[in-house]
Design a protein around this motif. Structure first.
Motif, PDB file in Angstrom:
ATOM      1  N   LEU A 160       0.740  -1.275   0.097  1.00  0.00           N
ATOM      2  CA  LEU A 160       0.019   0.051  -0.157  1.00  0.00           C
ATOM      3  C   LEU A 160       0.974   1.471   0.104  1.00  0.00           C
ATOM      4  O   LEU A 160       0.387   2.331  -0.702  1.00  0.00           O
ATOM      5  N   PHE A 161       1.861   1.029   0.629  1.00  0.00           N
ATOM      6  CA  PHE A 161       2.923   2.399   0.629  1.00  0.00           C
ATOM      7  C   PHE A 161       3.273   2.837  -0.668  1.00  0.00           C
ATOM      8  O   PHE A 161       3.802   3.874  -0.903  1.00  0.00           O
ATOM      9  N   ALA A 162       3.314   2.007  -1.625  1.00  0.00           N
ATOM     10  CA  ALA A 162       3.799   2.177  -3.090  1.00  0.00           C
ATOM     11  C   ALA A 162       2.540   2.904  -3.992  1.00  0.00           C
ATOM     12  O   ALA A 162       2.514   3.096  -5.230  1.00  0.00           O
ATOM     13  N   GLN A 163       1.318   3.140  -3.098  1.00  0.00           N
ATOM     14  CA  GLN A 163       0.268   3.611  -3.742  1.00  0.00           C
ATOM     15  C   GLN A 163      -0.401   2.615  -4.867  1.00  0.00           C
ATOM     16  O   GLN A 163      -0.483   3.372  -5.881  1.00  0.00           O
ATOM     17  N   PRO A 164      -0.501   1.658  -4.833  1.00  0.00           N
ATOM     18  CA  PRO A 164      -0.940   0.593  -5.973  1.00  0.00           C
ATOM     19  C   PRO A 164      -2.426   1.106  -6.450  1.00  0.00           C
ATOM     20  O   PRO A 164      -3.253   1.710  -5.952  1.00  0.00           O
ATOM     21  N   GLU A 165      -2.586   0.691  -7.614  1.00  0.00           N
ATOM     22  CA  GLU A 165      -3.833   0.837  -8.538  1.00  0.00           C
ATOM     23  C   GLU A 165      -4.582  -0.555  -8.471  1.00  0.00           C
ATOM     24  O   GLU A 165      -5.754  -0.796  -8.432  1.00  0.00           O
ATOM     25  N   LEU A 166      -3.749  -1.640  -8.518  1.00  0.00           N
ATOM     26  CA  LEU A 166      -4.217  -3.085  -8.337  1.00  0.00           C
ATOM     27  C   LEU A 166      -3.298  -3.777  -7.269  1.00  0.00           C
ATOM     28  O   LEU A 166      -2.121  -4.003  -7.502  1.00  0.00           O
ATOM     29  N   LEU A 167      -3.938  -4.084  -6.305  1.00  0.00           N
ATOM     30  CA  LEU A 167      -3.216  -5.031  -5.014  1.00  0.00           C
ATOM     31  C   LEU A 167      -3.562  -6.401  -5.335  1.00  0.00           C
ATOM     32  O   LEU A 167      -4.580  -6.666  -5.290  1.00  0.00           O
ATOM     33  N   MET A 168      -2.612  -7.296  -5.496  1.00  0.00           N
ATOM     34  CA  MET A 168      -2.561  -8.846  -5.517  1.00  0.00           C
ATOM     35  C   MET A 168      -2.029  -9.406  -4.282  1.00  0.00           C
ATOM     36  O   MET A 168      -1.125  -9.288  -3.817  1.00  0.00           O
ATOM     37  N   VAL A 169      -2.823 -10.288  -3.447  1.00  0.00           N
ATOM     38  CA  VAL A 169      -2.463 -10.656  -2.160  1.00  0.00           C
ATOM     39  C   VAL A 169      -2.541 -12.250  -2.281  1.00  0.00           C
ATOM     40  O   VAL A 169      -3.586 -12.996  -2.506  1.00  0.00           O
ATOM     41  N   ASP A 170      -1.370 -13.026  -2.155  1.00  0.00           N
ATOM     42  CA  ASP A 170      -1.375 -14.361  -2.061  1.00  0.00           C
ATOM     43  C   ASP A 170      -1.396 -14.978  -0.894  1.00  0.00           C
ATOM     44  O   ASP A 170      -0.495 -14.827   0.085  1.00  0.00           O
ATOM     45  N   GLU A 171      -2.689 -15.760  -0.667  1.00  0.00           N
ATOM     46  CA  GLU A 171      -2.814 -16.635   0.577  1.00  0.00           C
ATOM     47  C   GLU A 171      -2.632 -15.518   1.907  1.00  0.00           C
ATOM     48  O   GLU A 171      -1.740 -15.900   2.695  1.00  0.00           O
ATOM     49  N   ALA A 172      -3.575 -14.712   1.835  1.00  0.00           N
ATOM     50  CA  ALA A 172      -3.286 -13.644   2.730  1.00  0.00           C
ATOM     51  C   ALA A 172      -3.608 -14.485   4.414  1.00  0.00           C
ATOM     52  O   ALA A 172      -3.186 -14.168   5.285  1.00  0.00           O
ATOM     53  N   SER A 173      -4.331 -15.569   4.438  1.00  0.00           N
ATOM     54  CA  SER A 173      -4.699 -16.110   5.730  1.00  0.00           C
ATOM     55  C   SER A 173      -3.611 -17.385   6.086  1.00  0.00           C
ATOM     56  O   SER A 173      -3.743 -17.715   7.190  1.00  0.00           O
ATOM     57  N   LEU A 174      -2.561 -17.346   5.533  1.00  0.00           N
ATOM     58  CA  LEU A 174      -1.949 -18.852   5.313  1.00  0.00           C
ATOM     59  C   LEU A 174      -1.151 -18.431   6.769  1.00  0.00           C
ATOM     60  O   LEU A 174      -0.311 -17.606   7.040  1.00  0.00           O
ATOM     61  N   GLY A 175      -1.244 -19.557   7.517  1.00  0.00           N
ATOM     62  CA  GLY A 175      -0.356 -19.639   8.713  1.00  0.00           C
ATOM     63  C   GLY A 175      -1.121 -18.940   9.954  1.00  0.00           C
ATOM     64  O   GLY A 175      -0.285 -18.812  11.006  1.00  0.00           O
ATOM     65  N   LEU A 176      -2.343 -18.397   9.575  1.00  0.00           N
ATOM     66  CA  LEU A 176      -2.511 -17.289  10.889  1.00  0.00           C
ATOM     67  C   LEU A 176      -3.850 -17.846  11.710  1.00  0.00           C
ATOM     68  O   LEU A 176      -4.518 -18.782  10.761  1.00  0.00           O
ATOM     69  N   ALA A 177      -3.799 -17.596  12.806  1.00  0.00           N
ATOM     70  CA  ALA A 177      -4.919 -17.979  13.539  1.00  0.00           C
ATOM     71  C   ALA A 177      -6.423 -17.469  13.131  1.00  0.00           C
ATOM     72  O   ALA A 177      -6.398 -16.407  12.280  1.00  0.00           O
ATOM     73  N   PRO A 178      -7.402 -18.295  12.942  1.00  0.00           N
ATOM     74  CA  PRO A 178      -8.556 -17.734  12.350  1.00  0.00           C
ATOM     75  C   PRO A 178      -9.121 -16.273  12.588  1.00  0.00           C
ATOM     76  O   PRO A 178      -9.397 -15.684  11.841  1.00  0.00           O
ATOM     77  N   LYS A 179      -9.094 -15.778  13.947  1.00  0.00           N
ATOM     78  CA  LYS A 179      -9.536 -14.383  14.230  1.00  0.00           C
ATOM     79  C   LYS A 179      -8.429 -13.282  13.620  1.00  0.00           C
ATOM     80  O   LYS A 179      -8.943 -12.578  12.925  1.00  0.00           O
ATOM     81  N   ILE A 180      -7.169 -13.785  13.425  1.00  0.00           N
ATOM     82  CA  ILE A 180      -6.331 -12.986  12.698  1.00  0.00           C
ATOM     83  C   ILE A 180      -6.512 -12.822  11.342  1.00  0.00           C
ATOM     84  O   ILE A 180      -6.644 -11.771  10.697  1.00  0.00           O
ATOM     85  N   ALA A 181      -6.758 -14.074  10.695  1.00  0.00           N
ATOM     86  CA  ALA A 181      -7.130 -14.243   9.166  1.00  0.00           C
ATOM     87  C   ALA A 181      -8.264 -13.342   8.939  1.00  0.00           C
ATOM     88  O   ALA A 181      -8.181 -12.764   7.872  1.00  0.00           O
TER      89      ALA A 181
END
Length: 251
Positions: A160-181
């Motif tokens: 986000l710091f780079a001010q994107p126009e399209l943000l792609m996130v690969d496996e955002a929840s991987l390895g995270l507790a359900p609440k954090i995901a």
């Protein structure tokens, strides 16, 4: 709504013969939130690498099809030029710089779009810390000492710091507790709505992704096998049986 990103009949091979994608077509509307869903090995990460131009670093190549961003064919464009157009890719596994502080990690993103200088950084810090308050408290801490959830926040915040126009996130929840995901996905939705940022997220947790996305595609063995609005996919019996435990986990 006009498309920010369009893939048409995209096929990708590794090593010249090992096919990873076979005729994938999908689109991300401007300001849309789209989920690319499927199990491990379905080709989801390969799709993002094809879009961001990272395939060539892994001996992969596009065999056929097209990748268009804001109406422009970017298939032959190097990855750094795609980043400067505003396509930012948060790779699987968070990939923060562990020995650098939170602030240093964030500022490293300024180079992705050719932007430099303290004035740009100051304008952006408040926005990142608005979405990820824990990072404000840890801004002078080394990224390697952050929790998994904080590292994921930092990886997304750096993009986000780079001010994107399209943000792609690969496996955002991987390895995270359900609440954090769930919190990560809530923040992604907030960013999408408040900034009008186009988002494409790759995710194995189908129920979680469909609670926040507008539209979804299901990828199996390199092919799109289902697509539709998040609501229609959640209620679709074929998808429910395969990914949602009969639908119980979707609510």
């Amino acid at each position: 709504m006009a498309a920010a990103l369009e893939l048409a009949d995209l096929s990708v091979v590794y090593g010249g013969s090992n096919e990873a994608l076979d005729g994938v077509s999908l689109s991300v509307p401007q300001g849309g939130f789209v989920a690319l869903l499927g199990t491990n090995g379905a080709g989801k990460s390969t799709t993002l690498k094809a879009i961001s131009g990272l395939l060539r670093f892994e001996n992969g190549s596009v065999r056929r099809g097209s990748i268009r961003y804001m109406g422009q064919d970017i298939g032959a464009m190097p990855s750094y030029r795609r980043a400067r157009l505003g396509i930012l890719h948060v790779r699987e596994g968070r990939c923060v710089f562990p020995t650098m502080t939170v602030e240093e990690n964030l500022e490293a993103a300024l180079f992705a779009r050719g932007r430099r200088g303290p004035a740009v950084a100051r304008r952006t810090y408040d926005e990142i810390f608005h979405y990820f308050p824990p990072l404000r408290e840890r801004r002078q801490s080394s990224a390697g000492y952050l929790s998994g959830g904080e590292q994921q926040m930092l990886a997304i915040g750096r993009a986000l710091f780079a001010q994107p126009e399209l943000l792609m996130v690969d496996e955002a929840s991987l390895g995270l507790a359900p609440k954090i995901a769930a919190e990560i996905f809530t923040i992604l939705r907030q960013i999408n709505e408040e900034r009008g940022l186009s988002i494409l997220v790759v995710e194995q947790n189908v129920a979680l992704a469909l609670r926040r996305a507008d539209y979804g595609y299901v990828l199996e063995a390199g092919r799109i096998v289902e697509e539709g609005s998040a609501e229609s996919l959640t209620n679709r019996e074929s998808l429910s049986k395969r990914y949602l435990g009969g639908g119980e986990s979707a609510h």
